[in-house]
Design a protein around this motif. Sequence first.
Motif, PDB file in Angstrom:
ATOM      1  N   LEU A 252       0.965  -1.126  -0.027  1.00  0.00           N
ATOM      2  CA  LEU A 252       0.072   0.030  -0.068  1.00  0.00           C
ATOM      3  C   LEU A 252       0.794   1.217  -0.069  1.00  0.00           C
ATOM      4  O   LEU A 252       0.534   2.211  -0.716  1.00  0.00           O
ATOM      5  CB  LEU A 252      -1.120   0.128   1.234  1.00  0.00           C
ATOM      6  N   TYR A 253       1.847   1.092   0.854  1.00  0.00           N
ATOM      7  CA  TYR A 253       2.892   2.529   0.961  1.00  0.00           C
ATOM      8  C   TYR A 253       3.469   2.534  -0.425  1.00  0.00           C
ATOM      9  O   TYR A 253       3.647   3.606  -1.048  1.00  0.00           O
ATOM     10  CB  TYR A 253       3.798   2.298   1.954  1.00  0.00           C
ATOM     11  N   PHE A 254       4.064   1.436  -1.085  1.00  0.00           N
ATOM     12  CA  PHE A 254       4.480   1.566  -2.340  1.00  0.00           C
ATOM     13  C   PHE A 254       3.686   2.081  -3.336  1.00  0.00           C
ATOM     14  O   PHE A 254       4.272   3.128  -4.162  1.00  0.00           O
ATOM     15  CB  PHE A 254       4.871   0.168  -2.802  1.00  0.00           C
ATOM     16  N   VAL A 255       2.546   1.681  -3.510  1.00  0.00           N
ATOM     17  CA  VAL A 255       1.713   2.135  -4.647  1.00  0.00           C
ATOM     18  C   VAL A 255       1.301   3.704  -4.269  1.00  0.00           C
ATOM     19  O   VAL A 255       1.318   4.587  -5.137  1.00  0.00           O
ATOM     20  CB  VAL A 255       0.261   1.345  -4.538  1.00  0.00           C
ATOM     21  N   LEU A 256       0.903   3.959  -3.220  1.00  0.00           N
ATOM     22  CA  LEU A 256       0.606   5.554  -2.803  1.00  0.00           C
ATOM     23  C   LEU A 256       1.650   6.355  -2.805  1.00  0.00           C
ATOM     24  O   LEU A 256       1.592   7.442  -3.616  1.00  0.00           O
ATOM     25  CB  LEU A 256      -0.197   5.428  -1.271  1.00  0.00           C
ATOM     26  N   SER A 257       2.953   5.829  -2.516  1.00  0.00           N
ATOM     27  CA  SER A 257       4.003   6.979  -2.728  1.00  0.00           C
ATOM     28  C   SER A 257       4.400   7.141  -4.214  1.00  0.00           C
ATOM     29  O   SER A 257       4.756   8.300  -4.467  1.00  0.00           O
ATOM     30  CB  SER A 257       5.226   6.168  -1.917  1.00  0.00           C
ATOM     31  N   ALA A 258       4.270   6.255  -5.174  1.00  0.00           N
ATOM     32  CA  ALA A 258       4.395   6.161  -6.508  1.00  0.00           C
ATOM     33  C   ALA A 258       3.680   7.175  -7.015  1.00  0.00           C
ATOM     34  O   ALA A 258       4.044   7.886  -7.778  1.00  0.00           O
ATOM     35  CB  ALA A 258       4.348   4.932  -6.998  1.00  0.00           C
ATOM     36  N   ARG A 259       2.381   7.182  -6.643  1.00  0.00           N
ATOM     37  CA  ARG A 259       1.336   8.393  -6.857  1.00  0.00           C
ATOM     38  C   ARG A 259       1.435   9.485  -6.526  1.00  0.00           C
ATOM     39  O   ARG A 259       1.514  10.723  -7.038  1.00  0.00           O
ATOM     40  CB  ARG A 259      -0.026   7.608  -6.789  1.00  0.00           C
TER      41      ARG A 259
END
Length: 366
Positions: A252-259
């Motif tokens: 979840l952190y990976f996806v949100l951070s990328a966005r």
Amino acid sequence: MELAYIPSPSHGVLHLGPIPLRGYAFCIIIGVFVAVWLGNKRWIARGGRTGTVADIAVWAVPFGLVGGRLYHVITDYQLYFSEGRDWVDAFKIWEGGLGIWGAIALGALGAWIGCRRRGIPLPAWADALAPGIAFAQAIGRWGNWFNQELYGKATDVPWALHITSSTDGRVPGYYHPTFLYESLWCVGVGFLVIWADRRFKLGHGRAFALYVAAYCVGRGWIEYMRVDDAHHILGLRLNDWTAMVVFLLAVLYFVLSARLRPGREEIVEPGAGADAPAEDGETASDDAEGKTEGKAKDKAKDGDKSAGEDETDGDSVDLDKPAVTESVTSSDSAGSASGTDAETEPDTEPDAESTSRDEAGSAKKS
């Protein structure tokens, strides 16, 4: 008859005189050294200063050790606080027992304190250290081999681990070397993070999140093979549930951070490189200031020279142009005047020779 197996050490402590040298502690120390060494190289490559990783590790490592021990003692409290047990053993960290989940959680707190004191972002520091942590875990798992602990189910595979100790309820025999499986998995995770970071330029904590997610995948199936005592929830060991929850949080952190924050940090440590030693005992910052002042003076001189040249050129142009114009005008006027005279003279003034001839002719006739 077993054709091959991994032997266990007869004891995990070597004595150098009165000083005990424990294999478990050595593995932890070597792992920390490798993590800091590799993290420092990656931090410098990202534009940070030499030694920053080690300075922050001074905060992160003690916090991590305390957190790892607390997690182990809390989740396996029966080993220290049940009947017949001595609670003082909870402080004997050299005998084994560190929970990676508590080590990462409390170690992150210590790292945050160190980063805050240095004025640098924690996610960038964590990205630099991520593969080093994986390699440190790979080395640290061999401490379990020295202590003959954390092995898997009984097996007859050629790489089975031979347990010889019978203390703390162990049953001598041949078991899956789960410590080796996790060690190899962590090596793979470390190389995965290095490759992904180079390929996709991970930043803002995403390299660390990738390490956490990848480690949790391996820890899930390795934990399922272990046979040591553990708390179970719905048929699964507590660490399996922890691995699943942490995996989801990391993804979840990976996806949100990328966005929200794509790309990588351009500056990871403000003023990096300013304290590097220069010649004659000066610091790089002093040298940089001197160069800056010198460049400013040179630019000022160049500006004055350019201004002078411009003024000179302007004056010469202003003085020369009228002169050229005046000379051209004068020549044109002269040419025009001469041309006019040349055209009008034959009509207005008779030629002297023709006049004399006419007079002579008139005289003959008379």
